[in-house]
Scaffold this motif. Structure first.
Motif: not given
Length: 107
Positions: A74-101
């Motif tokens: 919801e805060h757009e820090l990660i994305r989740s993609h369903r890979r298929g029944q019985g498989q774990s989801n795939m996660y990836e990080f999203v570049e975000h304003d919060w992660t900029h210093s």
């Protein structure tokens, strides 16, 4: 009395960047789940841990981990993609304003 101990460079570890630690929108569990996901990330920026594995590793219920993943999405820090029944989801990080210093992304 026990001796003092310096853990510096003694462990493989998870970490939470200060830019996320300072966010009141995220719970401690959200930050811990983010940190654990970061350990699973490969060079391609994707990971596939099962939610029950994450729950066991962070000492929480699967339900708590699911809530944290939902909040991170919801805060757009990660994305989740369903890979298929019985498989774990795939996660990836999203570049975000919060992660900029000071305007520079953490890399």
């Amino acid at each position: 009395m026990r001796n003092t101990y310096n853990p510096y460079k003694k462990f493989v570890s998870s970490w939470v960047p200060n830019c996320l630690l300072e966010r009141e929108e995220l719970s401690g569990m959200d930050k811990l789940v983010w940190a654990r996901l970061s350990q699973y990330m490969g060079k391609d920026g994707k990971c596939f841990p099962r939610q029950d594995t994450l729950a066991k590793e962070v000492g929480a219920s699967v339900r708590s981990v699911k809530r944290s993943i939902t909040k991170l999405i919801e805060h757009e820090l990660i994305r989740s993609h369903r890979r298929g029944q019985g498989q774990s989801n795939m996660y990836e990080f999203v570049e975000h304003d919060w992660t900029h210093s000071e305007g520079h992304p953490i890399r």
